[in-house]
Design a protein around this motif. Structure first.
Motif, PDB file in Angstrom:
ATOM      1  N   GLU A   1       0.799  -1.209   0.000  1.00  0.00           N
ATOM      2  CA  GLU A   1       0.000   0.000   0.000  1.00  0.00           C
ATOM      3  C   GLU A   1       0.838   1.269   0.000  1.00  0.00           C
ATOM      4  OE1 GLU A   1      -2.486  -0.411   3.393  1.00  0.00           O
ATOM      5  OE2 GLU A   1      -4.002  -1.577   2.318  1.00  0.00           O
ATOM      6  N   ARG A   2       2.018   1.219   0.574  1.00  0.00           N
ATOM      7  CA  ARG A   2       2.846   2.423   0.616  1.00  0.00           C
ATOM      8  C   ARG A   2       3.289   2.798  -0.791  1.00  0.00           C
ATOM      9  NH1 ARG A   2       7.435   1.554   4.957  1.00  0.00           N
ATOM     10  NH2 ARG A   2       7.656  -0.406   3.815  1.00  0.00           N
ATOM     11  N   PRO A   3       3.301   4.084  -1.119  1.00  0.00           N
ATOM     12  CA  PRO A   3       3.639   4.473  -2.492  1.00  0.00           C
ATOM     13  C   PRO A   3       5.120   4.359  -2.795  1.00  0.00           C
ATOM     14  CG  PRO A   3       3.398   6.416  -1.139  1.00  0.00           C
ATOM     15  CD  PRO A   3       2.985   5.243  -0.278  1.00  0.00           C
TER      16      PRO A   3
ATOM     17  N   TYR B   1      11.730  -0.343   2.096  1.00  0.00           N
ATOM     18  CA  TYR B   1      11.820   0.232   0.757  1.00  0.00           C
ATOM     19  C   TYR B   1      13.102  -0.247   0.053  1.00  0.00           C
ATOM     20  CZ  TYR B   1       7.916   3.544   0.607  1.00  0.00           C
ATOM     21  OH  TYR B   1       6.663   4.104   0.533  1.00  0.00           O
ATOM     22  N   GLU B   2      13.011  -0.423  -1.242  1.00  0.00           N
ATOM     23  CA  GLU B   2      14.192  -0.672  -2.059  1.00  0.00           C
ATOM     24  C   GLU B   2      14.715   0.695  -2.481  1.00  0.00           C
ATOM     25  OE1 GLU B   2      15.697  -3.356  -5.881  1.00  0.00           O
ATOM     26  OE2 GLU B   2      13.553  -3.097  -5.500  1.00  0.00           O
ATOM     27  N   CYS B   3      15.872   1.065  -1.968  1.00  0.00           N
ATOM     28  CA  CYS B   3      16.393   2.418  -2.168  1.00  0.00           C
ATOM     29  C   CYS B   3      17.553   2.411  -3.156  1.00  0.00           C
ATOM     30  CB  CYS B   3      16.854   3.013  -0.848  1.00  0.00           C
ATOM     31  SG  CYS B   3      15.532   3.147   0.388  1.00  0.00           S
ATOM     32  N   ALA B   4      17.497   3.289  -4.132  1.00  0.00           N
ATOM     33  CA  ALA B   4      18.546   3.357  -5.147  1.00  0.00           C
ATOM     34  C   ALA B   4      18.826   4.809  -5.497  1.00  0.00           C
ATOM     35  CB  ALA B   4      18.120   2.583  -6.391  1.00  0.00           C
ATOM     36  N   TYR B   5      20.084   5.079  -5.844  1.00  0.00           N
ATOM     37  CA  TYR B   5      20.523   6.446  -6.120  1.00  0.00           C
ATOM     38  C   TYR B   5      21.336   6.460  -7.404  1.00  0.00           C
ATOM     39  CZ  TYR B   5      21.785  11.227  -4.726  1.00  0.00           C
ATOM     40  OH  TYR B   5      21.900  12.597  -4.648  1.00  0.00           O
ATOM     41  N   ALA B   6      21.031   7.429  -8.265  1.00  0.00           N
ATOM     42  CA  ALA B   6      21.786   7.584  -9.509  1.00  0.00           C
ATOM     43  C   ALA B   6      22.185   9.038  -9.678  1.00  0.00           C
ATOM     44  CB  ALA B   6      20.942   7.129 -10.703  1.00  0.00           C
ATOM     45  N   GLY B   7      23.482   9.276  -9.880  1.00  0.00           N
ATOM     46  CA  GLY B   7      23.937  10.625 -10.175  1.00  0.00           C
ATOM     47  C   GLY B   7      24.689  11.298  -9.047  1.00  0.00           C
ATOM     48  N   LYS B   8      24.623  12.612  -9.055  1.00  0.00           N
ATOM     49  CA  LYS B   8      25.406  13.435  -8.144  1.00  0.00           C
ATOM     50  C   LYS B   8      24.900  13.295  -6.708  1.00  0.00           C
ATOM     51  CE  LYS B   8      27.284  18.107  -7.737  1.00  0.00           C
ATOM     52  NZ  LYS B   8      27.333  19.452  -8.383  1.00  0.00           N
ATOM     53  N   TRP B   9      25.796  13.006  -5.794  1.00  0.00           N
ATOM     54  CA  TRP B   9      25.488  12.890  -4.370  1.00  0.00           C
ATOM     55  C   TRP B   9      25.933  14.162  -3.642  1.00  0.00           C
ATOM     56  CZ3 TRP B   9      22.807  10.893  -0.611  1.00  0.00           C
ATOM     57  CH2 TRP B   9      23.316  10.803   0.697  1.00  0.00           C
ATOM     58  N   HIS B  10      27.242  14.390  -3.621  1.00  0.00           N
ATOM     59  CA  HIS B  10      27.867  15.626  -3.137  1.00  0.00           C
ATOM     60  C   HIS B  10      27.566  15.929  -1.670  1.00  0.00           C
ATOM     61  CE1 HIS B  10      29.479  19.785  -4.590  1.00  0.00           C
ATOM     62  NE2 HIS B  10      30.415  19.006  -4.082  1.00  0.00           N
ATOM     63  N   ALA B  11      27.403  14.850  -0.883  1.00  0.00           N
ATOM     64  CA  ALA B  11      27.192  15.052   0.554  1.00  0.00           C
ATOM     65  C   ALA B  11      28.055  14.082   1.363  1.00  0.00           C
ATOM     66  CB  ALA B  11      25.710  14.867   0.898  1.00  0.00           C
TER      67      ALA B  11
ATOM     68  N   GLU C   1       8.867  -6.455  -5.764  1.00  0.00           N
ATOM     69  CA  GLU C   1       7.631  -6.462  -4.993  1.00  0.00           C
ATOM     70  C   GLU C   1       7.651  -5.412  -3.883  1.00  0.00           C
ATOM     71  OE1 GLU C   1       6.885 -10.358  -3.547  1.00  0.00           O
ATOM     72  OE2 GLU C   1       6.637 -11.252  -5.541  1.00  0.00           O
ATOM     73  N   GLN C   2       8.824  -4.889  -3.584  1.00  0.00           N
ATOM     74  CA  GLN C   2       8.937  -3.836  -2.564  1.00  0.00           C
ATOM     75  C   GLN C   2       8.601  -2.476  -3.173  1.00  0.00           C
ATOM     76  OE1 GLN C   2      13.198  -5.374  -1.667  1.00  0.00           O
ATOM     77  NE2 GLN C   2      12.642  -4.044   0.061  1.00  0.00           N
ATOM     78  N   PRO C   3       8.107  -1.553  -2.361  1.00  0.00           N
ATOM     79  CA  PRO C   3       8.010  -0.176  -2.846  1.00  0.00           C
ATOM     80  C   PRO C   3       9.428   0.371  -2.994  1.00  0.00           C
ATOM     81  CG  PRO C   3       7.530  -0.245  -0.508  1.00  0.00           C
ATOM     82  CD  PRO C   3       7.640  -1.681  -0.970  1.00  0.00           C
ATOM     83  N   PHE C   4       9.620   1.325  -3.878  1.00  0.00           N
ATOM     84  CA  PHE C   4      10.974   1.846  -4.090  1.00  0.00           C
ATOM     85  C   PHE C   4      11.063   3.330  -3.749  1.00  0.00           C
ATOM     86  CE2 PHE C   4       9.076   2.237  -8.437  1.00  0.00           C
ATOM     87  CZ  PHE C   4       9.247   3.615  -8.642  1.00  0.00           C
ATOM     88  N   PHE C   5      12.279   3.720  -3.382  1.00  0.00           N
ATOM     89  CA  PHE C   5      12.656   5.126  -3.244  1.00  0.00           C
ATOM     90  C   PHE C   5      13.841   5.319  -4.174  1.00  0.00           C
ATOM     91  CE2 PHE C   5      14.961   8.432  -0.435  1.00  0.00           C
ATOM     92  CZ  PHE C   5      14.404   9.483  -1.135  1.00  0.00           C
TER      93      PHE C   5
END
Length: 450
Positions: free
Chosen positions: A19-21, A112-122, A159-163
């Motif tokens: 249910e979570r987006p 959540y399945e969390c993924a990052y693409a690109g500039k982070w800079h932190a 099957e997991q929601p993603f961020f």
């Protein structure tokens, strides 16, 4: 009985995951709020940002925590203002005390399945490892291939929601352009001068502008190579800036096309913004760090599942740094760690009511760490914008945002506005007390006495 017990224990979590987006966070670098055709700018064509505005809610009064990439991004993913945790300069490592309680780690721990693409800079330009800060590192700091990496991630059909964070560098390549270097992540042909945009209406420097800004500009030719720019040079600069925005808009379109193909709009929150803006020739300023409206006011669009409130424009204040964590956690049903003072914008976006009460004001802080070290703060209220720098002549400014968003008449030098100035000093004092830092510790020295 055992299968029933197992089902009873785990079904709620599974149901919650369904249910979570999904949450898709798209970010550009150094884009001012008005640099989109959906914001009425006829000098730039941004069909994909416009797609988001047509499907979502556009906030016209969104501001960054600090107009510098590293501090702004650190604020987004830690939930703190940059000054609170000492992240006021590019390249400053995140304190160990908060590295494991960042936005990515919070959502990863919640399923959540969390993924990052690109500039982070932190603080590093790219995420420092294949798995870092709760994210899978899909693609490093490079706009080429970034959209494709995001598309490939979306095609996994987990099957997991993603961020998913898609963090582009452009139009930041305007920095290289201003230095007569090669833009690393885009190319374009420069047209004849007559085909370049004209100068902005606020091209002139306000006669009562803070002289600290002029001083800072003279300190570093690499950051401010525009000191000797002619009006024609500025027209070419503005053209390059808008072409870089069009280049990144095209890349964003690749991701949105995949969202279309998979029908993900029905259960996905899409947030679009930028870490800060660019002077773009206003007051003859390039780069960031100053508290001019072009620098601190950023694009901010929230697309809700099923297109709720599509096409609306809302005036409520957003701090796209410290407000991001509580908002994303709100949608993800995750508890926000203690110490964070941001305000979730979920309810405002979902109600879509221009009159709904939200933040009464918003503050942006700044620090010229790469030049002479000037400190500054901006307080934005419904009618006015108050700016205070820590040193120099005309360090206190007040502008009427209803009639002078170009900041050409500094009302702080006029006695009839003294009551309004005092009211904004009090708001800044209140904010400083709630956001203690090495700088705000000296608020009694910085804030003028009534």
């Amino acid at each position: 009985m055992k299968p029933f017990i197992i089902y009873s224990l785990f079904a709620p979590a599974a149901l919650m995951a369904q249910e979570r987006p999904n949450i898709l966070y798209i970010m550009t670098d150094q884009q001012t709020a008005t640099a989109m055709s959906c914001a009425g700018n006829e000098e730039v064509h941004t069909p994909n940002m416009d797609r988001l505005a047509q499907r979502g809610v556009r906030f016209s009064n969104a501001y960054c925590s600090m107009p510098l990439s590293g501090p702004s991004r650190s604020s987004m993913f830690t939930g703190y203002t940059p000054g609170q945790v000492g992240l006021t300069e590019n390249g400053t490592p995140m304190p160990d005390s908060i590295r494991t309680r960042t936005l990515g780690t919070l959502l990863e721990e919640s399923g959540y399945e969390c993924a990052y693409a690109g500039k982070w800079h932190a603080h590093t330009n790219s995420l420092p490892a294949k798995e870092a800060f709760g994210f899978e590192n899909l693609h490093g700091h490079n706009d080429f291939g970034l959209a494709e990496a995001c598309v490939a991630f979306l095609r996994r059909n987990s099957e997991q929601p993603f961020f998913l964070v898609a963090s582009f560098d452009n139009p930041h390549n305007i920095c290289e352009y201003a230095r007569h270097q090669n833009p690393p992540y885009a190319s374009f042909e420069e047209p004849a001068l007559e085909d370049c945009p004209g100068l902005p209406a606020n091209f002139a420097v306000n006669p009562y502008d803070a002289d600290a800004l002029a001083f800072e500009r003279r300190q570093n030719h690499r950051l401010y190579p525009t000191v000797t720019f002619t009006p024609d040079d500025w027209r070419r600069y503005r053209n390059a800036y808008y072409r870089l925005i069009e280049a990144v808009d095209k890349e964003i379109g690749k991701i949105l096309d995949e969202v279309d193909k998979q029908g993900l709009w029905e259960n996905t929150v899409v947030i679009f913004t930028s870490d800060h803006g660019d002077g773009c020739g206003a007051h003859q300023w390039n780069q960031k760090t100053a508290l001019y409206e072009e620098v601190v006011n950023v694009p901010f669009i929230v697309c809700l599942p099923s297109g709720k409130n599509a096409g609306k424009v809302l005036p409520q204040f957003i701090n796209n740094g410290e407000d991001l964590m509580p908002s994303v956690c709100d949608w993800a049903e995750v508890e926000v760690p203690s110490g964070r003072q941001g305000v979730s914008f979920r309810e405002v976006a979902e109600e879509g009511d221009t009159a709904k009460a939200h933040r009464p004001y918003v503050v942006t802080e700044t620090f010229f760490g790469e030049t002479a070290g000037t400190l500054g703060w901006m307080v934005r209220t419904p009618y006015y914008k108050y700016v205070l720098y820590d040193t120099g002549k005309n360090r206190e400014q007040l502008y009427d945002m209803r009639t002078d968003r170009g900041e050409m008449r500094n009302l702080a030098v006029e006695e009839k506005y003294s009551t309004i100035v005092r009211e904004h000093r009090a708001l800044l004092d209140e904010w400083m007390r709630c956001h203690p830092s090495a700088a705000t510790h000296f608020k009694e020295k910085y804030i003028p006495k009534d």
